[in-house]
Design a protein around this motif. Sequence first.
Motif, PDB file in Angstrom:
ATOM      1  N   PRO A  59       0.806  -1.232   0.000  1.00 11.17           N
ATOM      2  CA  PRO A  59       0.000   0.000   0.000  1.00 11.17           C
ATOM      3  C   PRO A  59       0.834   1.274   0.000  1.00 11.17           C
ATOM      4  O   PRO A  59       0.339   2.330   0.368  1.00 11.17           O
ATOM      5  CB  PRO A  59      -0.780  -0.125   1.312  1.00 11.17           C
ATOM      6  CG  PRO A  59       0.168  -0.826   2.232  1.00 11.17           C
ATOM      7  CD  PRO A  59       0.995  -1.754   1.358  1.00 11.17           C
TER       8      PRO A  59
ATOM      9  N   ASN B 165      -3.820   4.422  -2.376  1.00 10.40           N
ATOM     10  CA  ASN B 165      -4.384   3.074  -2.413  1.00 10.40           C
ATOM     11  C   ASN B 165      -5.536   2.911  -1.435  1.00 10.40           C
ATOM     12  O   ASN B 165      -6.535   2.256  -1.726  1.00 10.40           O
ATOM     13  CB  ASN B 165      -3.297   2.043  -2.104  1.00 10.40           C
ATOM     14  CG  ASN B 165      -2.449   1.741  -3.319  1.00 10.40           C
ATOM     15  OD1 ASN B 165      -2.913   1.863  -4.441  1.00 10.40           O
ATOM     16  ND2 ASN B 165      -1.213   1.363  -3.103  1.00 10.40           N
TER      17      ASN B 165
ATOM     18  N   PHE C 173      -6.267  -1.407  -5.353  1.00 13.46           N
ATOM     19  CA  PHE C 173      -5.680  -1.979  -4.137  1.00 13.46           C
ATOM     20  C   PHE C 173      -6.721  -2.781  -3.362  1.00 13.46           C
ATOM     21  O   PHE C 173      -7.831  -2.298  -3.116  1.00 13.46           O
ATOM     22  CB  PHE C 173      -5.118  -0.835  -3.293  1.00 13.46           C
ATOM     23  CG  PHE C 173      -4.621  -1.253  -1.945  1.00 13.46           C
ATOM     24  CD1 PHE C 173      -3.555  -2.112  -1.825  1.00 13.46           C
ATOM     25  CD2 PHE C 173      -5.213  -0.767  -0.792  1.00 13.46           C
ATOM     26  CE1 PHE C 173      -3.084  -2.486  -0.583  1.00 13.46           C
ATOM     27  CE2 PHE C 173      -4.752  -1.128   0.448  1.00 13.46           C
ATOM     28  CZ  PHE C 173      -3.695  -1.995   0.551  1.00 13.46           C
TER      29      PHE C 173
ATOM     30  N   SER D  77      -7.910  -3.681  -0.166  1.00 11.70           N
ATOM     31  CA  SER D  77      -7.709  -3.237   1.216  1.00 11.70           C
ATOM     32  C   SER D  77      -8.004  -4.336   2.225  1.00 11.70           C
ATOM     33  O   SER D  77      -7.410  -4.361   3.306  1.00 11.70           O
ATOM     34  CB  SER D  77      -8.596  -2.020   1.507  1.00 11.70           C
ATOM     35  OG  SER D  77      -9.959  -2.325   1.261  1.00 11.70           O
TER      36      SER D  77
END
Length: 225
Positions: free
Chosen positions: A11, A21, A94, A96
């Motif tokens: 990240p 991100n 991204f 998460s």
Amino acid sequence: MMNNLFSIFDPTTNLFNLSINWISTLIGIMFMPYFFWLIPNRFSMLWNLIFNSLNKEFKILMGMNGINGSTFIFISMFSFILFNNFLGLFPYIFTSTSHLTLSLSISLPLWLSFMFYGWINNSQHMFAHMIPQGTPNILMPFMVLIETISNIIRPGTLAVRLTANMIAGHLLITLLSSNGPNMSSYLIIFLIIIQILLMILESAVAIIQSYVISILSNLYASEVN
């Protein structure tokens, strides 16, 4: 080129010293006004059907002692995790939920709130829950120790379960796709079919994991009532 296979979960990409991100977790807020339109549509009707089904199921799990409206906490958590899981399937976005930073920040405060509520309001029930009925006197100290440890590691197991399942599929897809330039044209067709099947599997995993996390959190909440 990736220096490390795990770099897809890195990240650290930033713009003007801002980690762009993690902004992907906030994109869902842009869709919130969509649910308040006066004219119903198929998308909102589908979500309402899903939310009503989850609300009924969570009410059953909470039991008669459940607080009214408490099911919306788990429905919101289901929606948030489901959105982020699906968002991570798109290229260059991204994932998460593949980080313990996000998964622990969801499970740990929720578990702490359950524990504080249970020990403050239902302390006798919480003590009784640590020793199953019919346990011999000699085994009671060991049962208390085992139940305490299993209770403490609950937020960690929730977070690791979500993180590990999201990482496993993404790593497999990345590992297979990185070998594409070295394959012949016949094998590339076979690779594309495998990648499509993996994407379907990851879509199912995204739904199942968000459902499992919300159901387990609901079960943990029902134990403190």
